[in-house]
Write a protein that holds these residues in place. Structure first.
Motif, PDB file in Angstrom:
ATOM      1  N   UNK A  69      58.897 -47.464 -26.339  1.00 41.79           N
ATOM      2  CA  UNK A  69      60.257 -47.980 -26.191  1.00 41.79           C
ATOM      3  C   UNK A  69      60.308 -49.463 -26.552  1.00 41.79           C
ATOM      4  N   UNK A  70      59.370 -50.230 -26.026  1.00 37.45           N
ATOM      5  CA  UNK A  70      59.345 -51.663 -26.329  1.00 37.45           C
ATOM      6  C   UNK A  70      59.151 -51.897 -27.830  1.00 37.45           C
ATOM      7  N   UNK A  71      58.274 -51.115 -28.426  1.00 40.31           N
ATOM      8  CA  UNK A  71      58.009 -51.271 -29.852  1.00 40.31           C
ATOM      9  C   UNK A  71      59.218 -50.871 -30.697  1.00 40.31           C
ATOM     10  N   UNK A  72      59.913 -49.824 -30.249  1.00 38.87           N
ATOM     11  CA  UNK A  72      61.100 -49.385 -30.970  1.00 38.87           C
ATOM     12  C   UNK A  72      62.201 -50.431 -30.895  1.00 38.87           C
ATOM     13  N   UNK A  73      62.366 -51.039 -29.727  1.00 37.52           N
ATOM     14  CA  UNK A  73      63.356 -52.108 -29.578  1.00 37.52           C
ATOM     15  C   UNK A  73      63.031 -53.267 -30.515  1.00 37.52           C
ATOM     16  N   UNK A  74      61.744 -53.621 -30.580  1.00 37.83           N
ATOM     17  CA  UNK A  74      61.325 -54.685 -31.493  1.00 37.83           C
ATOM     18  C   UNK A  74      61.609 -54.299 -32.939  1.00 37.83           C
ATOM     19  N   UNK A  75      61.314 -53.044 -33.287  1.00 42.96           N
ATOM     20  CA  UNK A  75      61.567 -52.578 -34.654  1.00 42.96           C
ATOM     21  C   UNK A  75      63.057 -52.525 -34.965  1.00 42.96           C
ATOM     22  N   UNK A  76      63.846 -52.214 -33.960  1.00 42.50           N
ATOM     23  CA  UNK A  76      65.296 -52.168 -34.152  1.00 42.50           C
ATOM     24  C   UNK A  76      65.848 -53.568 -34.432  1.00 42.50           C
ATOM     25  N   UNK A  77      65.246 -54.562 -33.786  1.00 37.32           N
ATOM     26  CA  UNK A  77      65.701 -55.956 -33.965  1.00 37.32           C
ATOM     27  C   UNK A  77      65.196 -56.530 -35.285  1.00 37.32           C
ATOM     28  N   UNK A  78      63.914 -56.342 -35.571  1.00 31.73           N
ATOM     29  CA  UNK A  78      63.292 -57.012 -36.716  1.00 31.73           C
ATOM     30  C   UNK A  78      63.058 -56.099 -37.914  1.00 31.73           C
ATOM     31  N   UNK A  79      63.338 -54.813 -37.752  1.00 31.42           N
ATOM     32  CA  UNK A  79      62.982 -53.862 -38.792  1.00 31.42           C
ATOM     33  C   UNK A  79      61.585 -53.320 -38.551  1.00 31.42           C
ATOM     34  N   UNK A  80      61.281 -52.198 -39.176  1.00 31.81           N
ATOM     35  CA  UNK A  80      59.971 -51.574 -38.978  1.00 31.81           C
ATOM     36  C   UNK A  80      58.952 -52.219 -39.911  1.00 31.81           C
ATOM     37  N   UNK A  81      58.085 -53.020 -39.336  1.00 32.30           N
ATOM     38  CA  UNK A  81      56.974 -53.654 -40.049  1.00 32.30           C
ATOM     39  C   UNK A  81      55.737 -53.525 -39.180  1.00 32.30           C
ATOM     40  N   UNK A  82      54.573 -53.727 -39.793  1.00 28.42           N
ATOM     41  CA  UNK A  82      53.352 -53.709 -38.995  1.00 28.42           C
ATOM     42  C   UNK A  82      53.406 -54.726 -37.881  1.00 28.42           C
ATOM     43  N   UNK A  83      53.864 -55.939 -38.188  1.00 25.03           N
ATOM     44  CA  UNK A  83      53.877 -57.003 -37.184  1.00 25.03           C
ATOM     45  C   UNK A  83      54.935 -56.759 -36.110  1.00 25.03           C
ATOM     46  N   UNK A  84      56.070 -56.158 -36.475  1.00 21.85           N
ATOM     47  CA  UNK A  84      57.139 -55.978 -35.485  1.00 21.85           C
ATOM     48  C   UNK A  84      56.802 -54.907 -34.460  1.00 21.85           C
ATOM     49  N   UNK A  85      56.070 -53.868 -34.883  1.00 19.43           N
ATOM     50  CA  UNK A  85      55.694 -52.835 -33.919  1.00 19.43           C
ATOM     51  C   UNK A  85      54.522 -53.278 -33.056  1.00 19.43           C
ATOM     52  N   UNK A  86      53.785 -54.298 -33.525  1.00 22.66           N
ATOM     53  CA  UNK A  86      52.656 -54.828 -32.752  1.00 22.66           C
ATOM     54  C   UNK A  86      53.096 -55.969 -31.830  1.00 22.66           C
ATOM     55  N   UNK A  87      54.230 -56.581 -32.124  1.00 23.14           N
ATOM     56  CA  UNK A  87      54.694 -57.750 -31.378  1.00 23.14           C
ATOM     57  C   UNK A  87      54.712 -57.542 -29.856  1.00 23.14           C
ATOM     58  N   UNK A  88      55.231 -56.420 -29.326  1.00 22.21           N
ATOM     59  CA  UNK A  88      55.187 -56.239 -27.865  1.00 22.21           C
ATOM     60  C   UNK A  88      53.775 -56.279 -27.295  1.00 22.21           C
TER      61      UNK A  88
END
Length: 803
Positions: free
Chosen positions: A90-109
């Motif tokens: 869920x946290x990773x999806x929220x990050x991807x929703x904000x920044x787009x789906x990238x390797x770094x955005x799904x790892x950010x949380x």
């Protein structure tokens, strides 16, 4: 009047807040440690590629609808879920929703939760032990190799550890403030953590019950009431999600991936529960290769016929056998004694092979010393001896003068019991369990960090005060130096000897000075040097994922990350077959699914690349019974599914469906000439990926791919006429590497007929980036483990069956 009074109150509150802000006393050492953590966990993360593409595909799907979001659907159509609960995603999806789906955005949380864990450890230790032990504990947590590796991935472990520490923080707050509602929040967070990685979260429950019972300053009857209510909160937050899944009609939700009965509770207590302890089967009666607790069997075991290796589909490239190259560290040749799980894990490749001998399941020999063995030790145990000696030291150091009995408790000793309660059950599980990945040992990191941080502080104090316990410091330094030198031998033999000799030399004055020196208060140089010495090796190990820019599906740390030439981390980070993809997108029409395939590892890259639904019939392993032949026929008849792609996996739970497809569907031949695709209905796919001529091993060890450019046919098929066997594939049998490379995984026998690898040329960063941009891999692409993308496969046209 009221408005004036209100503005005056707001102004006073504002001034009060600014006054408090100005008077905050910052610990600049803590700030420096947090900056170090941010660097180690985040630097080069833009090189993450797809990260763990199994979860990244799910994140893509979860951004499509709330239904997919709630159930953690692997595919956009909501056919099947991942084999874990959804909270971390869920946290990773929220990050991807904000920044787009990238390797770094799904790892950010994971990065943020990793940094948060360091701060929570500092905060909890500082309250009772002071700033110096708190800084040491935070630093050790930051520099634990597997913590760095885990915090750089979109796996769930860094998230889980953060919320477990947060639950401990609330229970500690309940004890200190004497407000019982905080203990309820703490136990509720354990339930919340259950929905991150299921029963793994319950490992710390004994510590919370024990700590609140011995530390809470209320009568025992009230303690029982408080803990009983807390247990109710625990149960509610544990069961709210799995019950919502199991109580929903199975036709209205995705199949629960990894379960045998389409049940989230069965998944929790079976596949992600007792079977982790007792040994995991694949769902077809065979054990995952490499998961045995025996070193011998972990080296030589081959996949049983008909089984699907969970590890192989989560793997990256196979171990490099290159040895020294261009100044690279010496890489051990066998799985035994390798400094990290899976042998020589590649950047972007996960941790080794795991397909048939070790890899992701190379967890050493079960027993009381398993955590010190080379399979697990270099990831977690560099300072475990310091933590154990430190526990003895701190328990003795914090004995109050008024204590009549040696085991009596005071505030500090109660805190120590909290972390002992964390360490013992977790260490006990990893010492005897039959099925886990080495990176799960991040669960030990908080307890080791706290006990080592406090212990270093107390051992140095006892040494300077010439206490009866003064010899604990030199003993701890000497034994830790020996252990660390042993870990180094497989990579840097010369440095191992230097570390050992330095440890002995530094230990001598630590042993001698308390007996000959009049005062030790001013002799701080020797403990300081000793501390720096034992931190050098783990610090370097922790730096390797950062330097390599790794974000692996099977995280690990160690010099082999720097010696490998792979590009872009992840569970495969595999490419799609561009010819296949263009053809499918052109001919998909109104079909709901782009295509169906056997397993998630084959499907994931296509979901990530297109955002379209790809059916992974057998889930992660290819063994889930998620769809019946009758249901499959209905989808084909209704035009929702037009193509099936055989990536080479056979022998799964969907054999009946695959047999029906091969009997009735037409094969599709794809060839490319100046990017113009030509299709006919009689031959197999010709893959465009670099290693299309290599073989993908099948579960029975035949080494054959689906039926690709290699010219070898899948089980039950004959090669297309006119095809010629590939030179690379000729003569290879059995133990081919998961990516089709003829080099056998570390520790396995090299197949007959294969040439000895001559080594991997180390590429520059510029070359790697150029290759990544062009969609090429610097080495054989992983694809989907056994026959995923990047491997050979067969495309079948299903739409003609009912015409």
């Amino acid at each position: 009047m009221e408005s004036k009074e209100s503005s005056r109150v707001q102004k006073n509150e504002h001034n009060s807040f600014l006054h408090k802000l100005r008077n905050i006393k910052y610990d600049y050492w803590l700030i420096a440690i947090l900056i170090l953590a941010a660097f180690l966990y985040a630097w080069n993360i833009w090189e993450a590629g797809e990260a763990n593409n199994f979860y990244t595909a799910a994140i893509v799907s979860m951004t499509k609808s709330f239904k997919n979001f709630w159930y953690a659907s692997f595919d956009p159509a909501g056919f099947i879920t991942v084999d874990k609960p959804p909270v971390a995603l869920w946290f990773m999806t929220i990050s991807a929703k904000i920044f787009g789906v990238h390797g770094w955005s799904v790892v950010l949380p994971s990065i943020l939760f990793g940094i948060g864990s360091v701060y929570l450890i500092y905060n909890m230790v500082q309250k009772k032990f002071g700033k110096v032990p708190a800084r040491l504990a935070a630093l050790i947590m930051t520099l634990t190799p597997i913590v760095v590796a885990d915090s750089r991935t979109n796996n769930m472990d860094a998230t889980l550890v953060f919320f477990l520490l947060l639950s401990v923080w609330f229970v500690q707050k309940a004890v200190l403030s004497k407000q019982q509602h905080y203990v309820w929040i703490g136990f509720a967070l354990i339930g919340f953590s259950f929905n991150i990685k299921m029963l793994q979260a319950f490992m710390v429950l004994p510590a919370l019950y024990l700590y609140y019972w011995i530390a809470s300053d209320v009568k025992w009857k009230k303690k029982l009431v408080h803990l009983s209510i807390a247990t109710v909160f625990l149960a509610i937050f544990t069961l709210i999600w799995p019950l919502s899944v199991d109580m929903t009609n199975s036709n209205n939700r995705p199949y629960e991936g990894g379960s045998e009965t389409n049940s989230a509770l069965e998944l929790a207590f079976g596949y992600n529960g007792t079977e982790r302890l007792l040994g995991q089967t694949t769902g077809t009666g065979g054990a995952f290769p490499g998961m045995s607790s025996s070193k011998k069997s972990s080296k030589s075991m081959t996949p049983p016929s008909g089984s699907k290796s969970k590890s192989s589909s989560k793997m990256g490239n196979p171990p490099s056998k290159s040895g020294k190259s261009n100044g690279a560290p010496k890489i051990p040749s066998g799985s035994k004694g390798q400094g990290q799980p899976g042998g020589n894990s590649q950047k972007g490749g996960g941790a080794g092979t795991g397909g048939a001998g070790g890899g992701a399941f190379n967890i050493g020999t079960a027993g009381p010393f398993r955590l010190f063995q080379k399979e697990l030790g270099p990831q977690i145990s560099w300072l475990l001896l310091i933590a154990l000696f430190g526990l003895i030291s701190s328990f003795a150091y914090y004995r109050g003068s008024k204590m009549k009995k040696w085991y009596s408790l005071n505030a500090q000793r109660k805190e120590l019991w909290l972390w002992v309660g964390w360490l013992v059950p977790v260490a006990g599980f990893f010492s005897v369990a039959s099925f886990f990945h080495p990176y799960y040992t991040i669960m030990l990191a908080p307890a080791i960090a706290v006990l080592a941080g406090i212990g270093i502080f107390t051992m140095i104090r006892q040494w300077r005060e010439k206490s009866l316990w003064a010899m604990l410091l030199p003993l701890a330094i000497l034994s830790t130096s020996i252990l660390q030198a042993w870990y180094l031998t497989d990579y840097y033999p010369t440095l191992a000897w230097i570390l050992l000799i330095a440890g002995i030399i530094i230990s001598i004055p630590l042993f001698v000075l308390p007996w000959i020196a009049i005062k030790l208060n001013n002799k701080r140089i020797w403990p300081a040097i000793a501390l720096i010495l034992i931190m050098l090796a783990p610090s370097y190990w922790s730096l390797t994922p950062t330097l390599a820019g790794s974000s692996d599906g099977i995280p690990s740390a160690g010099p082999s990350l720097l010696s490998s030439a792979g590009g872009g981390g992840g569970m495969g980070n595999s490419q799609t077959d561009s010819t296949l993809l263009k053809y499918l997108e052109k001919h998909q029409g109104n079909a709901e699914y782009l295509f169906a395939t056997d397993d998630s590892s084959t499907a994931a890259p296509y979901i990530i690349a297109t955002g379209k639904a790809v059916m992974a019939m057998g889930g992660f392993n290819g063994t889930d019974k998620a769809i019946t032949l009758k249901q499959f026929k209905k989808l084909v008849k209704e035009g929702k599914l037009k193509y099936y792609y055989s990536g080479g996996k056979t022998g799964g739970s969907n054999n009946e469906i695959v047999s029906w497809i091969k009997k009735h569907a037409k094969k599709v031949k794809l060839s490319s000439s100046n990017n113009n695709q030509v299709a006919s209905s009689s031959v197999t796919v010709s893959s465009k990926t670099e290693n299309s001529s290599t073989n993908a091993p099948t579960p029975n060890g035949s080494g054959q791919s689906g039926s690709m450019a290699s010219g070898k046919a899948p089980s039950g098929q004959t090669p297309p006429s006119g095809s010629k066997p590939s030179k690379k594939s000729s003569g290879t049998k059995g133990n081919t590497a998961p990516n089709g490379n003829s080099g056998a995984p570390s520790g396995m026998k090299k197949p007959s007929g294969t040439k000895k690898p001559t080594g991997t040329k180390k590429l520059t960063k510029k070359q790697l980036k150029k290759m990544k941009k062009s969609g090429k891999s610097s080495g054989p692409s992983m694809g989907g483990g056994m026959g995923g993308p990047g491997q050979s496969g067969t495309l079948y046209d299903l739409s003609s069956i009912y015409k």
